[in-house]
Write an enzyme that holds these catalytic residues in place. Structure first.
Site, PDB file in Angstrom:
ATOM      1  N   ASP A  92       1.037  -1.247  -0.119  1.00 30.41           N
ATOM      2  CA  ASP A  92       0.082  -0.200   0.265  1.00 30.41           C
ATOM      3  C   ASP A  92       0.676   1.095   0.106  1.00 30.41           C
ATOM      4  O   ASP A  92       1.877   1.224   0.651  1.00 30.41           O
ATOM      5  CB  ASP A  92      -0.912   0.128   1.044  1.00 30.41           C
ATOM      6  CG  ASP A  92      -1.944  -0.911   1.057  1.00 30.41           C
ATOM      7  OD1 ASP A  92      -2.133  -1.723   0.347  1.00 30.41           O
ATOM      8  OD2 ASP A  92      -2.907  -0.778   2.295  1.00 30.41           O
ATOM      9  N   HIS A 149       5.082  -7.230   0.299  1.00 27.79           N
ATOM     10  CA  HIS A 149       4.866  -8.467  -0.147  1.00 27.79           C
ATOM     11  C   HIS A 149       5.414  -8.697  -1.628  1.00 27.79           C
ATOM     12  O   HIS A 149       5.830  -7.848  -2.110  1.00 27.79           O
ATOM     13  CB  HIS A 149       3.321  -8.599  -0.349  1.00 27.79           C
ATOM     14  CG  HIS A 149       2.539  -8.409   0.832  1.00 27.79           C
ATOM     15  ND1 HIS A 149       1.990  -9.957   1.593  1.00 27.79           N
ATOM     16  CD2 HIS A 149       2.248  -7.522   1.814  1.00 27.79           C
ATOM     17  CE1 HIS A 149       1.447  -9.450   2.641  1.00 27.79           C
ATOM     18  NE2 HIS A 149       1.529  -8.275   2.938  1.00 27.79           N
ATOM     19  N   SER A 253       8.561   4.063   4.942  1.00 25.94           N
ATOM     20  CA  SER A 253       9.461   4.452   4.199  1.00 25.94           C
ATOM     21  C   SER A 253       9.256   4.078   2.599  1.00 25.94           C
ATOM     22  O   SER A 253       8.115   4.380   2.193  1.00 25.94           O
ATOM     23  CB  SER A 253      10.829   3.597   4.421  1.00 25.94           C
ATOM     24  OG  SER A 253      11.950   4.223   3.927  1.00 25.94           O
TER      25      SER A 253
END
Length: 288
Positions: A92, A149, A253
């Site tokens: 995300d 992921h 980050s």
């Protein structure tokens, strides 16, 4: 650039970024009961965190700020693209830049680029497979889900810790601090896939307390002043499936993904700088 923005950038050069980040890391790991809950509630309101997506929606569930920040999502809340020829977005966040790696350089922002070799810790054997390949950089804001992921199935080949600065990686800094992603502390993971080489670079930043991988745990901070590399040959090889968790940030980050030449047909056309991403959604089309 406004005077206020100029001051913000100048201040980052002056701040004791490592000391500040480590202090914040200790505070974020503290289990302070009601105080921790109040801090989490403030953060949720301040940054507009959507807790309806979290596995545990109540702030009081989290014993530390780190536990809240690395919160897992409800099962199925991020559907993963099933087409085997379509990569899944790894995080995300918000697209910072994406496109070709040209003459070994990666675009950071308008007027700024940096060396892919530097990004990968200076190892010629690691950067060579990505010559004339493609890259995508995604920024994770404070409100985002902070687990990373896999965009496709891959076999881990190497991991590198690269010490460095801890500048903020928000859009203002990316536009004004040269060589940002190749100067900040980072963890590089390279993978072998059926379609070509893949690198996932987890870039640290101011007050990022920790970078972890699913196979080795906490990699940064580690107190090292030199580059450190681990290789995973033969029986040590680790296989990760598409959309499987490969790492996380404790405080947010940026992730930089590198792909080998001829590996991608194209990135999804709607993915442009400033576009919001959701883990598992279509990322890019592989060449057949």
């Amino acid at each position: 650039m406004s005077f206020t923005d100029t001051l913000k950038i100048a201040g980052q050069y002056c701040l004791p970024k490592h000391a500040l980040s480590r202090l914040v890391g200790k505070l974020a790991a503290a289990e302070a009961g009601t105080l921790t809950t109040r801090i989490i509630e403030y953060f949720i309101g301040r940054y507009g965190v959507d807790m309806s997506e979290a596995l545990h929606e109540e702030a009081a569930h989290y014993k530390s700020f780190n536990a809240f920040f690395t919160r897992p999502l409800k099962e199925g809340i991020r559907p993963v693209v099933e087409d085997p020829m379509t990569l899944a977005l790894p995080v995300d966040g918000t697209v910072s830049q994406l496109g070709p790696i040209s003459q070994g350089r990666i675009i950071q922002a308008k007027g700024h680029d940096y060396s892919a070799r530097e990004l990968l810790g200076g190892y010629d054997d690691l950067v060579a497979p990505f010559k004339d390949g493609d890259f995508a950089t995604i920024y994770l804001a404070p409100k985002d889900y902070h687990r990373i992921h896999m965009p496709l199935n891959g076999v881990l080949e190497s991991m590198v810790f690269v010490p460095g600065d801890l500048f903020s990686v928000n859009p203002l800094t990316a536009e004004n601090v040269p060589n940002l992603f190749a100067r900040n502390e980072r963890v590089v993971a390279t993978f072998r896939t059926e379609h070509g080489p893949l690198a996932m670079v987890l870039v640290g930043a101011t007050i990022v307390a920790s970078i972890e991988t699913s196979w080795a745990g906490c990699i940064a901070p580690c107190g090292r002043k030199e580059v450190k590399r681990w290789d995973y040959p033969g029986e040590q090889a680790i296989t990760l499936k598409k959309a499987e968790e490969m790492g996380l940030f404790k405080l947010g980050s940026t992730v930089v993904c590198l792909f080998g030449p001829g590996m991608l047909e194209q990135f999804e056309p709607h993915l442009q700088p400033g576009v919001v991403t959701r883990m598992g959604a279509p990322f890019a089309r592989l060449k057949g």
